[in-house]
Design an enzyme around this catalytic site. Structure first.
Site, mmCIF file in Angstrom:
data_model
loop_
_atom_site.group_PDB
_atom_site.id
_atom_site.type_symbol
_atom_site.label_atom_id
_atom_site.label_comp_id
_atom_site.label_asym_id
_atom_site.label_seq_id
_atom_site.Cartn_x
_atom_site.Cartn_y
_atom_site.Cartn_z
ATOM 1 N N HIS A 1 -48.335 84.150 94.306
ATOM 2 C CA HIS A 1 -48.286 85.286 93.379
ATOM 3 C C HIS A 1 -46.927 85.952 93.432
ATOM 4 C CE1 HIS A 1 -48.184 88.974 95.861
ATOM 5 N NE2 HIS A 1 -48.845 88.278 96.756
ATOM 6 N N CYS A 2 -46.580 86.621 92.337
ATOM 7 C CA CYS A 2 -45.389 87.470 92.283
ATOM 8 C C CYS A 2 -45.843 88.855 91.847
ATOM 9 C CB CYS A 2 -44.315 86.873 91.379
ATOM 10 S SG CYS A 2 -44.793 86.671 89.644
ATOM 11 N N TRP A 3 -44.983 89.610 91.185
ATOM 12 C CA TRP A 3 -45.339 90.983 90.832
ATOM 13 C C TRP A 3 -46.322 91.045 89.656
ATOM 14 C CZ3 TRP A 3 -46.530 95.653 91.542
ATOM 15 C CH2 TRP A 3 -46.430 96.636 90.563
ATOM 16 N N SER B 1 -43.620 83.441 89.970
ATOM 17 C CA SER B 1 -44.752 82.634 90.433
ATOM 18 C C SER B 1 -44.881 81.362 89.613
ATOM 19 C CB SER B 1 -46.055 83.439 90.369
ATOM 20 O OG SER B 1 -46.342 83.863 89.056
ATOM 21 N N TYR C 1 -49.372 90.694 91.703
ATOM 22 C CA TYR C 1 -49.687 91.769 92.645
ATOM 23 C C TYR C 1 -50.127 93.042 91.919
ATOM 24 C CZ TYR C 1 -49.045 95.221 96.365
ATOM 25 O OH TYR C 1 -49.243 96.240 97.267
#
Length: 345
Positions: free
Chosen positions: A93-95, A101, A122
């Protein structure tokens, strides 16, 4: 194509597969999904460069800069991911579930790994966390004045099978001006929330979940309103323990710390103590009369706790008088109380 998961499904999968958080180290340090591994595409400086390029020049130029930065790292990332993978699978995952991602997932899948990604990243996870505090949580609160040994009781209850959230343990703080002594640095309030929800996920909401009575601030950690409101509305089992039993416990916990640190902590409540009591506390500290120092600070903390208790509805409060600070005996009394057997629908 990577499998796309909702926050709840992503967390379920995390019980088996590793989470690779591809945000920058600074983002991870501020707060992250408990158990996730920091696996940044860009370090903080690189992320700032790419972001500045995107804003000041354009998207294409930012992508080109990003490729220049990550190119030499690709082989290393694949090797690292394969070492971390379980059953050849990783979670990523990323933001916001966007380019970072997506790029990392493409790389890992090209290298033969199975990838599951968090839809919305996130940010979606944080929305899930905050929504969990809006659910009805079957809290029962263990209350008592400073030095009553409440945390020790809760941990013993946990050993005996009770459901417990140790808020002070999660916050790395015991709640008073002395509460940070000997503990790790406090998490951010955001990460505190993440950790509490991680513990709640494994609990049975048909049975009591015990927590300690706390103010909304635990040191520098600020409890979310949804959690604090439920703590204040829950039934409370108040342990009425005389100061003569609590003082030796406080001396045992704090007296071995440097006098300078203790004096600095007392200074934080100087105005609340008043000038005379503050001076008396420092004088007692100077001659190693730690019992007197504890007694003076209890003068403030006991009044503050009783004031907070009086703001609760009388029907919320059940009181037990205990004339011991022996954790095992205290726990026997608490676990025999009807609140420990309460069932929630």
């Amino acid at each position: 194509m990577p499998e796309k998961l909702s926050p709840e499904a992503f967390l379920d999968a995390a019980s088996h597969y590793p989470i690779l958080d591809v945000r920058s180290p600074g983002e991870y340090l501020r707060a992250h999904i408990p158990g996730a591994v920091s696996f940044p595409i860009f370090d903080d400086a690189e992320r700032a460069r790419v972001g500045t390029t995107y804003k000041q020049i354009g998207k294409d130029e930012a992508i080109e800069l990003g490729l220049e930065i990550v190119g030499p790292k690709l082989a290393t990332w694949v090797k690292m991911a394969k070492k971390l993978a379980v059953d050849n699978t990783v979670l990523v995952h990323c933001w916001r579930g966007g380019m970072r991602s997506g790029s990392m997932s493409w790389l890992f899948e090209t290298a033969g790994l199975q990838v599951k990604i968090l839809v919305g990243g996130y940010k979606a996870y944080r929305n899930y966390v905050l929504a969990e505090f809006d659910r009805k949580i079957p809290f029962v609160v263990l209350g008592g004045k400073t030095g009553s040994g409440k945390t020790d009781i809760l941990l013993e209850m946990q050993k005996r099978g009770a459901q417990v959230i140790d808020l002070e343990g999660v916050a790395h703080h015991r709640g008073s001006v002395f509460g940070h002594f000997g503990l790790a640095p406090q998490p951010t309030s955001e990460h505190f929330e993440n950790e509490v929800v991680a513990q709640l996920r494994g609990m049975d909401y048909s049975k009591p979940i015990w927590i300690e009575d706390e103010s909304r601030h635990i040191g520098q950690v600020y409890m979310p309103l949804g959690l604090y409101s439920q703590l204040r509305a829950a039934p409370i089992l108040f342990l009425d323990i005389a100061a003569e039993y609590r003082l030796p416990h406080l001396v045992e916990v704090y007296a071995h710390y440097p006098k300078e640190a203790l004096a600095h902590a007392v200074g934080k409540i100087k105005k609340r103590l008043g000038g005379d009591l503050y001076k008396n506390a420092l004088d007692a500290l100077e001659i190693d009369d730690f019992t007197q120092v504890a007694a003076i600070t209890l003068h403030y903390y006991d009044k503050a706790y009783v004031h907070g208790l009086q703001k609760r509805l009388p029907e919320q409060i059940q009181e037990i008088v205990i004339n011991t600070l022996e954790t095992s005996l205290q726990t026997d009394v608490v676990m025999a109380h009807p609140l420990c057997q309460t069932q929630f629908s």
